[in-house]
Design a protein around this motif. Structure first.
Motif, PDB file in Angstrom:
ATOM      1  N   LEU A  71      24.033  -1.570  11.194  1.00  0.00           N
ATOM      2  CA  LEU A  71      22.808  -2.318  11.481  1.00  0.00           C
ATOM      3  C   LEU A  71      23.032  -3.424  12.497  1.00  0.00           C
ATOM      4  CD1 LEU A  71      21.389  -2.704   7.853  1.00  0.00           C
ATOM      5  CD2 LEU A  71      20.766  -0.997   9.571  1.00  0.00           C
ATOM      6  N   SER A  72      24.263  -3.923  12.595  1.00  0.00           N
ATOM      7  CA  SER A  72      24.539  -5.067  13.450  1.00  0.00           C
ATOM      8  C   SER A  72      25.586  -4.793  14.513  1.00  0.00           C
ATOM      9  CB  SER A  72      24.994  -6.266  12.601  1.00  0.00           C
ATOM     10  OG  SER A  72      25.944  -5.872  11.640  1.00  0.00           O
ATOM     11  N   ASN A  73      26.215  -3.625  14.482  1.00  0.00           N
ATOM     12  CA  ASN A  73      27.242  -3.282  15.463  1.00  0.00           C
ATOM     13  C   ASN A  73      26.783  -2.073  16.282  1.00  0.00           C
ATOM     14  OD1 ASN A  73      29.509  -2.536  16.925  1.00  0.00           O
ATOM     15  ND2 ASN A  73      30.937  -2.785  15.209  1.00  0.00           N
ATOM     16  N   ARG A  74      26.433  -2.334  17.536  1.00  0.00           N
ATOM     17  CA  ARG A  74      26.026  -1.257  18.448  1.00  0.00           C
ATOM     18  C   ARG A  74      26.989  -1.161  19.630  1.00  0.00           C
ATOM     19  NH1 ARG A  74      20.442  -0.939  17.185  1.00  0.00           N
ATOM     20  NH2 ARG A  74      20.378  -1.133  14.899  1.00  0.00           N
ATOM     21  N   ARG A  75      28.207  -1.633  19.444  1.00  0.00           N
ATOM     22  CA  ARG A  75      29.188  -1.621  20.517  1.00  0.00           C
ATOM     23  C   ARG A  75      29.566  -0.194  20.905  1.00  0.00           C
ATOM     24  NH1 ARG A  75      31.801  -6.862  20.815  1.00  0.00           N
ATOM     25  NH2 ARG A  75      33.444  -5.921  22.081  1.00  0.00           N
ATOM     26  N   THR A  77      27.101  -7.258  -2.621  1.00  0.00           N
ATOM     27  CA  THR A  77      26.246  -6.388  -1.823  1.00  0.00           C
ATOM     28  C   THR A  77      25.339  -7.231  -0.933  1.00  0.00           C
ATOM     29  OG1 THR A  77      24.389  -6.287  -3.406  1.00  0.00           O
ATOM     30  CG2 THR A  77      26.124  -4.627  -3.657  1.00  0.00           C
ATOM     31  N   ALA A  78      24.747  -6.562   0.072  1.00  0.00           N
ATOM     32  CA  ALA A  78      23.640  -7.098   0.884  1.00  0.00           C
ATOM     33  C   ALA A  78      24.047  -8.277   1.769  1.00  0.00           C
ATOM     34  CB  ALA A  78      22.471  -7.475  -0.012  1.00  0.00           C
ATOM     35  N   GLY A  79      23.040  -8.872   2.394  1.00  0.00           N
ATOM     36  CA  GLY A  79      23.220 -10.048   3.232  1.00  0.00           C
ATOM     37  C   GLY A  79      23.088  -9.812   4.712  1.00  0.00           C
ATOM     38  N   ASN A  80      23.005  -8.543   5.140  1.00  0.00           N
ATOM     39  CA  ASN A  80      22.971  -8.268   6.577  1.00  0.00           C
ATOM     40  C   ASN A  80      21.567  -7.945   7.082  1.00  0.00           C
ATOM     41  OD1 ASN A  80      24.514  -8.274   8.948  1.00  0.00           O
ATOM     42  ND2 ASN A  80      24.740  -6.057   8.937  1.00  0.00           N
ATOM     43  N   THR A  81      20.587  -7.998   6.197  1.00  0.00           N
ATOM     44  CA  THR A  81      19.182  -7.887   6.574  1.00  0.00           C
ATOM     45  C   THR A  81      18.422  -8.995   5.851  1.00  0.00           C
ATOM     46  OG1 THR A  81      18.764  -6.310   4.777  1.00  0.00           O
ATOM     47  CG2 THR A  81      19.255  -5.389   6.954  1.00  0.00           C
ATOM     48  N   ALA A  90      24.575  -8.170  20.548  1.00  0.00           N
ATOM     49  CA  ALA A  90      23.531  -9.182  20.765  1.00  0.00           C
ATOM     50  C   ALA A  90      22.266  -8.809  19.997  1.00  0.00           C
ATOM     51  CB  ALA A  90      23.246  -9.325  22.249  1.00  0.00           C
ATOM     52  N   ILE A  91      22.399  -8.759  18.667  1.00  0.00           N
ATOM     53  CA  ILE A  91      21.292  -8.412  17.784  1.00  0.00           C
ATOM     54  C   ILE A  91      21.062  -9.599  16.854  1.00  0.00           C
ATOM     55  CG2 ILE A  91      20.455  -6.819  16.009  1.00  0.00           C
ATOM     56  CD1 ILE A  91      22.448  -4.745  17.104  1.00  0.00           C
ATOM     57  N   PRO A  92      19.883 -10.200  16.865  1.00  0.00           N
ATOM     58  CA  PRO A  92      19.651 -11.364  16.003  1.00  0.00           C
ATOM     59  C   PRO A  92      19.500 -10.983  14.547  1.00  0.00           C
ATOM     60  CG  PRO A  92      17.634 -10.779  17.142  1.00  0.00           C
ATOM     61  CD  PRO A  92      18.715  -9.884  17.698  1.00  0.00           C
ATOM     62  N   PHE A  93      19.745 -11.946  13.663  1.00  0.00           N
ATOM     63  CA  PHE A  93      19.478 -11.775  12.240  1.00  0.00           C
ATOM     64  C   PHE A  93      18.057 -12.254  11.989  1.00  0.00           C
ATOM     65  CE2 PHE A  93      19.389 -13.369   7.851  1.00  0.00           C
ATOM     66  CZ  PHE A  93      19.805 -12.241   7.172  1.00  0.00           C
ATOM     67  N   GLY A  94      17.170 -11.319  11.728  1.00  0.00           N
ATOM     68  CA  GLY A  94      15.775 -11.689  11.500  1.00  0.00           C
ATOM     69  C   GLY A  94      15.185 -12.384  12.711  1.00  0.00           C
ATOM     70  N   GLU A  95      14.620 -13.557  12.476  1.00  0.00           N
ATOM     71  CA  GLU A  95      13.970 -14.315  13.542  1.00  0.00           C
ATOM     72  C   GLU A  95      14.874 -15.387  14.141  1.00  0.00           C
ATOM     73  OE1 GLU A  95      10.381 -15.843  11.909  1.00  0.00           O
ATOM     74  OE2 GLU A  95       9.478 -13.864  11.572  1.00  0.00           O
ATOM     75  N   GLN A  96      16.156 -15.358  13.790  1.00  0.00           N
ATOM     76  CA  GLN A  96      17.072 -16.345  14.348  1.00  0.00           C
ATOM     77  C   GLN A  96      17.413 -16.019  15.799  1.00  0.00           C
ATOM     78  OE1 GLN A  96      20.433 -16.810  11.719  1.00  0.00           O
ATOM     79  NE2 GLN A  96      19.206 -17.674  10.078  1.00  0.00           N
ATOM     80  N   ALA A  97      18.113 -16.940  16.447  1.00  0.00           N
ATOM     81  CA  ALA A  97      18.443 -16.789  17.867  1.00  0.00           C
ATOM     82  C   ALA A  97      19.335 -15.580  18.096  1.00  0.00           C
ATOM     83  CB  ALA A  97      19.144 -18.055  18.367  1.00  0.00           C
TER      84      ALA A  97
END
Length: 354
Positions: A189-193, A263-267, A133-140
């Motif tokens: 960066l997006s997986n803290r399971r 490359t990139a796209g996750n920040t 449950a980590i948002p991308f930037g300022e998204q929901a």
């Protein structure tokens, strides 16, 4: 003799040259069904001499779309609409592949020309899902997937792969890059399971490996299977090139034939040293160290540049994106520059010497 213009065979499929067209989202479908715009968009590249053309990321479920206007491959109506496009591409001598995708936490977004942010549920949007449950930037903030839901998404990829073959596609690609669901799982960066789909490297890559394994089993041995990876997050705490080499080996072991290396796209705002061919070294390293075929993408614009990439073994094929949009006949023009030959459509043959 031009290496760029030479055929390239993967399993049972031979592309007439190594100039391939990248997946490029059009955000123009209704209920996931491709239409005349998609026919024109993809068909022009087939007539223009490309060896293989990839569709835009085509969602394996309605909830997997980036926007409500993305193309999909979750029902039979979509299969029939795609078949019209694959038939045309084949008639022009091109091969065509489908990129299978799920947007994860980046789903339910506005189209790029409509601004930034999410489409509200009351306006046709939906609740995005993600590994954590980590948002991308300022998204929901997305909802964290349960293990049962993860297994369901793997089944969606399998069903989508089968439908893609039924629609006449020659090859399939798993979209594991640019911050979409597969990338969200393997990036720290997006997986803290804390379950079996998170934690260390092995846990975080489990989902993409299970998707690749299941899709390969479902489609058999003849159809090529690619995976697009973001070879680095361009973030000191994120996914690295070393990680990509390691994952590429594992993907090859379960039946992936080529790594489409981006490359990139996750920040939201990575610091990227952008320049001509800036991602090529990642493709070269994966090809050399993981011993798997690669495609290079990113600011490849000139025929001589593309020829050098292939001729020096930096990658097996090049993927064009914006260059192909600017000139759908880029391969035909490249052949003239490089002193080679690509067969022109008979309807255009009068222009060959123009």
């Amino acid at each position: 003799m031009s290496q760029l213009l030479s055929p390239f065979t993967v399993r049972g499929v031979t592309a007439r040259n190594r100039i391939w067209v990248s997946p490029m989202c059009q955000y123009s479908a209704t209920d996931g069904v491709p239409n005349d715009w998609h026919f024109m968009h993809l068909g022009q590249f087939a007539a223009g001499g490309a060896g293989l053309i990839m569709t835009e990321a085509s969602a394996v479920s309605p909830e997997g779309r980036i926007t409500p206007y993305d193309a999909g491959i979750w029902n039979d109506e979509q299969v029939a609409a795609w078949r019209r496009i694959t038939d045309f591409a084949h008639a022009q001598g091109a091969k065509i592949g489908m990129q299978l995708g799920h947007a994860g936490r980046k789903a339910s977004a506005l189209r790029p020309w409509e601004g930034h942010g999410m489409v509200p549920v009351e306006e046709g949007g939906w609740q995005p899902v993600a590994p954590s449950a980590i948002p991308f930037g300022e998204q929901a903030t997305p909802r964290e997937l349960t293990e049962e839901e993860i297994h369901g998404i793997i089944a969606d990829f399998v069903a989508g792969a089968k439908r893609a073959l039924a629609a006449g596609f020659d090859a399939l690609e798993l979209h594991g890059a640019h911050g979409y669901l597969l990338h969200q799982f393997y990036s720290p960066l997006s997986n803290r399971r804390t379950d079996g789909y998170g934690g260390d490297f092995d846990g975080r890559v489990r989902f993409v490996l299970e998707v690749a394994t299941a899709v390969r089993a479902a489609i058999g041995d003849e159809a090529p299977l690619f995976t697009r990876l973001s070879a680095t997050d361009w973030d000191e705490e994120g996914w690295t090139a070393d990680d990509s080499v390691r994952l590429a080996r594992l993907l090859s072991d379960v039946g992936v034939d080529l790594i489409d290396t981006s490359t990139a796209g996750n920040t939201p705002k990575p610091k990227i040293p952008i320049g001509p061919g800036y991602q090529v070294p990642f493709a070269q390293r994966i090809r050399t160290e993981a011993k798997v075929a690669t495609g290079a993408v990113g600011l490849i614009t000139e025929p001589q540049q593309a020829e050098q990439i292939v001729a020096t073994g930096a990658a097996d094929v090049v993927f064009l994106a914006r260059a192909a949009l600017r000139d759908p006949h880029w391969p035909l023009n490249a052949a003239r520059v490089l002193g080679g030959e690509i067969e022109w459509p008979v309807q255009y043959s009068r222009a060959r010497l123009g």
